[in-house]
Structure formats: structure tokens, C-alpha cells
Scaffold this motif. Structure first.
Motif, PDB file in Angstrom:
ATOM      1  N   ARG A 146       0.849  -1.196   0.000  1.00 35.05           N
ATOM      2  CA  ARG A 146       0.000   0.000   0.000  1.00 35.05           C
ATOM      3  C   ARG A 146       0.883   1.243   0.000  1.00 35.05           C
ATOM      4  O   ARG A 146       1.980   1.218   0.537  1.00 35.05           O
ATOM      5  CB  ARG A 146      -0.936  -0.011   1.202  1.00 35.05           C
ATOM      6  CG  ARG A 146      -1.871  -1.226   1.191  1.00 35.05           C
ATOM      7  CD  ARG A 146      -2.842  -1.225   2.335  1.00 35.05           C
ATOM      8  NE  ARG A 146      -3.595   0.003   2.441  1.00 35.05           N
ATOM      9  CZ  ARG A 146      -4.729   0.292   1.785  1.00 35.05           C
ATOM     10  NH1 ARG A 146      -5.237  -0.586   0.962  1.00 35.05           N
ATOM     11  NH2 ARG A 146      -5.347   1.435   1.971  1.00 35.05           N
ATOM     12  N   ALA A 181      -3.395   0.556  -4.738  1.00 36.96           N
ATOM     13  CA  ALA A 181      -3.841   0.518  -3.345  1.00 36.96           C
ATOM     14  C   ALA A 181      -3.121   1.599  -2.551  1.00 36.96           C
ATOM     15  O   ALA A 181      -1.895   1.636  -2.500  1.00 36.96           O
ATOM     16  CB  ALA A 181      -3.551  -0.853  -2.744  1.00 36.96           C
ATOM     17  N   GLY A 182      -3.894   2.491  -1.982  1.00 35.73           N
ATOM     18  CA  GLY A 182      -3.297   3.535  -1.175  1.00 35.73           C
ATOM     19  C   GLY A 182      -4.196   4.742  -1.058  1.00 35.73           C
ATOM     20  O   GLY A 182      -5.374   4.697  -1.417  1.00 35.73           O
TER      21      GLY A 182
END
Length: 167
Positions: free
Chosen positions: A104, A147-148
Motif C-alpha cells: 500500500r 492501493a493507497g
């Protein structure tokens, strides 16, 4: 879902955005190791940056590979990790993510003026403020399929850490 203490995070953004401060606090909150990505740069890379010369993709290749290995090792041990790394380009993040598909990213973002003032206030750091514009030009923000999260550096590091922990 993965236990937060087993999550591997990259705190990313241009120089001076607060990656080390936020990363250290996040690692402390998660009770996982913190790796300062800058310490993995070669002497040649540090010398270039100190001289005000932007790094090329070729300059960054071995550095990114070393960080990839650290992420891979943490994944194989099923342990958490927080790494500070500019991760300016999507292909850099893709390389890091190839070590851990669950990796992430916390992108610390803010206005150029704020970042420049922070860089000017730093002492004993090899990265000169003159390289900020080249970093901003190279920056490819997180994409929707990565993702993040993107965080506003106008907020205090502790508040940013809380935002990360709530994801």
C-alpha cells in the motif's frame, strides 16, 4: 483482511513532503520496522543529488531493486514494514508492488510553496531545494487502481498517521 501489523506501506512523495516523519510515526503505531529509503541510495546517487543533478531512471534502478528486496523479504516473513521512498513514477511503484501485491502507498501531497519552505528549513540533508521542481515534474500521482491514499501535508504528521490507520 491482513492484520495491520502485517501490512507493508510505502510513504511516498517528493523530497521535503514529510515521508520520514510520517513513516517513523506510522511504523511506531504499527510496531513494525521503518526503513529510510534514502539510506539505500548509492554514493554516486547521493553525490549527484548533492550537486543538484536530478537522478535518471537508470540511476534509480539499483536503488529500487534494493527496496524491492526489502519489501519481498518482509512479505516472505509475513511481517509488516514501513518504507519511505519517493516512488515518483508509476513504473517505480509497479516494481515495488511486484515484491508484494498487497503493498500500500501513502502519498504525501501538498503545494510546492509549503514543500519548498520545508526543504529550505532542513539542515544537513543532501537533497537541495533546487531539485524540487524536477521531482514535481517527474511525479505521477497514485492511480485509481493502486492501493493507497493521498494525504494533505498541511495536516500534522500524527493526523496523517491516523488517516492511514483508518484505511
Amino acid at each position: 483482511m491482513t492484520n495491520q501489523t502485517q501490512t507493508r506501506w510505502v510513504v511516498m512523495g517528493v523530497s521535503g513532503c514529510g515521508k520520514s516523519s510520517v513513516g517513523l510515526q506510522l511504523a511506531g503505531a504499527l510496531d513494525v520496522p521503518f526503513l529510510e529509503g534514502d539510506t539505500y541510495h548509492s554514493y554516486a546517487n547521493v553525490a549527484k543529488m548533492t550537486a543538484g543533478v536530478p537522478l535518471t531512471d537508470s540511476d534509480r534502478a539499483d536503488w529500487l531493486q534494493a527496496l524491492h528486496q526489502q519489501i519481498r523479504d518482509a512479505r516472505l516473513k509475513n511481517s509488516g514494514l514501513v518504507l519511505s521512498c519517493s516512488s515518483l513514477k508509476r513504473r517505480y511503484r509497479d516494481l515495488l508492488r511486484s515484491a508484494d501485491p498487497e503493498l500500500r502507498f501513502a502519498h504525501l501531497a501538498g503545494p510546492r510553496e509549503l514543500i519548498a519552505s520545508r526543504m529550505a528549513a532542513r539542515k544537513d540533508h543532501y537533497m537541495p531545494a533546487t531539485l524540487l521542481d524536477s521531482q514535481l515534474a517527474a511525479l505521477e500521482p497514485l492511480q485509481d487502481d493502486e492501493a493507497g491514499l493521498v494525504l494533505d501535508i498541511g495536516k500534522a504528521p500524527a493526523e496523517l498517521v491516523q488517516q492511514i490507520l483508518q484505511t
